[in-house]
Scaffold this active site. Structure first.
Site, PDB file in Angstrom:
ATOM      1  N   SER A 109      -8.556 -12.298 -13.418  1.00 36.50           N
ATOM      2  CA  SER A 109      -8.024 -11.156 -14.171  1.00 36.50           C
ATOM      3  C   SER A 109      -9.051 -10.050 -14.382  1.00 36.50           C
ATOM      4  O   SER A 109      -8.729  -9.011 -14.956  1.00 36.50           O
ATOM      5  CB  SER A 109      -7.516 -11.628 -15.540  1.00 36.50           C
ATOM      6  OG  SER A 109      -8.564 -12.203 -16.300  1.00 36.50           O
ATOM      7  N   TYR A 110     -10.277 -10.244 -13.911  1.00 35.54           N
ATOM      8  CA  TYR A 110     -11.299  -9.208 -14.092  1.00 35.54           C
ATOM      9  C   TYR A 110     -10.964  -7.993 -13.229  1.00 35.54           C
ATOM     10  O   TYR A 110     -10.704  -8.116 -12.032  1.00 35.54           O
ATOM     11  CB  TYR A 110     -12.680  -9.732 -13.710  1.00 35.54           C
ATOM     12  CG  TYR A 110     -13.331 -10.626 -14.744  1.00 35.54           C
ATOM     13  CD1 TYR A 110     -12.716 -10.906 -15.960  1.00 35.54           C
ATOM     14  CD2 TYR A 110     -14.580 -11.187 -14.508  1.00 35.54           C
ATOM     15  CE1 TYR A 110     -13.316 -11.721 -16.896  1.00 35.54           C
ATOM     16  CE2 TYR A 110     -15.196 -12.008 -15.433  1.00 35.54           C
ATOM     17  CZ  TYR A 110     -14.558 -12.280 -16.627  1.00 35.54           C
ATOM     18  OH  TYR A 110     -15.164 -13.088 -17.551  1.00 35.54           O
ATOM     19  N   GLY A 111     -11.018  -6.818 -13.851  1.00 35.83           N
ATOM     20  CA  GLY A 111     -10.681  -5.572 -13.175  1.00 35.83           C
ATOM     21  C   GLY A 111      -9.609  -4.850 -13.951  1.00 35.83           C
ATOM     22  O   GLY A 111      -8.970  -5.405 -14.845  1.00 35.83           O
ATOM     23  N   GLY A 161      -9.044  -8.371  -9.780  1.00 33.83           N
ATOM     24  CA  GLY A 161      -9.551  -9.217  -8.706  1.00 33.83           C
ATOM     25  C   GLY A 161     -10.751  -8.619  -7.995  1.00 33.83           C
ATOM     26  O   GLY A 161     -11.331  -9.253  -7.102  1.00 33.83           O
TER      27      GLY A 161
END
Length: 314
Positions: free
Chosen positions: A48-50, A56
């Site tokens: 879930s990073y971004g 991604g």
């Protein structure tokens, strides 16, 4: 033995960290290589990073960076990602598509999968099924290790028992831990449980979004609204604790950052430190070379109690 982990939350995050591919990607590659040369052997990311279309991105960058490492460095590196228990990820195979997508973005370099947060308060049945699914990935050889994140002590014991029935170990658990996060007693309790169950304790946000790196008397205005607002409300209340970090750093001829990281180590936690430039990577790597003495630890513990909860829990 405590160690340093490279955190990549900021890689791809425009909302909080002001990420720009054109501006940041070359520096991030150099940062990664500097961290590896400095001895960092664990890299932490999440699916879930971004922000928005960049979700991604952190995994994509890591996949590109790792593929160019020499084989010996690739083999000694542990890549850990976190899978988010979103409401639509249901059942024992609820993580299957997410796992495959993360592995593809990481170009096959994926060793540890972590449950990103607990759903026990709103969907405990979902959490149990997803955890069993991670157990399946472990048993069929798709992953080497299982980890947890944002899990309380009681839930940790329950999850440990659930997987113990299948003789599956829990490698690590991440909790928010810094001089500004909530109370030392809770952290100490978690450390005791982890030690008893042989689970590595990982501290994320050990620098409190960068606040603890600010020298006393200096003012830093972050680029993004969220961090700018947090700094405005929190930084003035942390002058005394930042002064102590500064004074201790002078005694050891090092940096405030290393002092704050070593405080986490003094409580039995390895730290996941977010790095965005090579200078930060070199600084963080130096923290493993020395330790706080007991007097310094007690001083920072007392100041932390006074500042407890200034940084809200994630």
């Amino acid at each position: 033995m405590t160690q340093i982990c490279l955190g990549t939350w900021a890689w791809g995050n425009k909302l909080i960290w002001g990420y720009s591919p054109e501006k940041d990607d070359p520096a991030l590659k150099e940062t990664f290589l500097t961290a590896i040369e400095g001895g960092i052997q664990i890299v932490d990311t999440a699916d879930s990073y971004g922000t928005g279309a960049l979700t991604g991105r952190s995994e994509e960058l890591l996949g590109d960076f790792i593929k160019n490492l020499p084989n010996d460095q690739q083999s000694s590196l542990t890549v850990a990602t976190k899978l988010a228990p979103f409401p639509w990820r249901l059942g024992r195979k609820g993580f299957q598509k997410a796992f495959s997508a993360s592995k593809e973005r990481l170009q096959g370099h994926l060793h540890r999968v972590q449950l990103h947060w607990s759903t026990s308060r709103y969907a405990p049945w979902q959490e149990a099924q997803l955890l069993e699914g991670l157990g399946d990935l472990y048993e069929n050889g798709s992953i080497k290790e299982i980890g947890l994140s944002n899990i309380g002590p009681n839930r940790l014991k329950w999850m440990h028992q659930l997987l113990k029935k299948r003789e599956i170990p829990i490698k690590s658990i991440q909790i928010q831990m810094s001089l500004l996060s909530p109370n030392i007693e809770a952290r100490t309790n978690m450390y005791k449980i982890c030690k008893e169950l042989e689970i590595e304790l990982l501290a994320y946000s050990p620098l409190a979004l960068g606040i603890l790196a600010i020298p006393p008397g200096e003012s830093i205005i972050p680029q993004t609204f969220i961090r700018k607002n947090l700094f405005k409300n929190i930084v003035p209340k942390t002058k005394e604790i930042r002064q102590a970090l500064y004074d201790i750093s002078n005694e050891h001829k090092t940096s405030q950052v290393q002092v704050a990281l070593n405080w986490c180590r003094s409580h039995g936690a390895s730290h996941i430190v977010g790095l965005r430039n090579p200078k930060q990577a070199k600084d963080a790597a130096g923290a493993i070379k020395w330790e706080l003495n007991n007097e310094e630890k007690v001083l920072l513990d007392n100041l932390s109690n006074e500042c407890s909860g200034l940084l809200p829990m994630n």
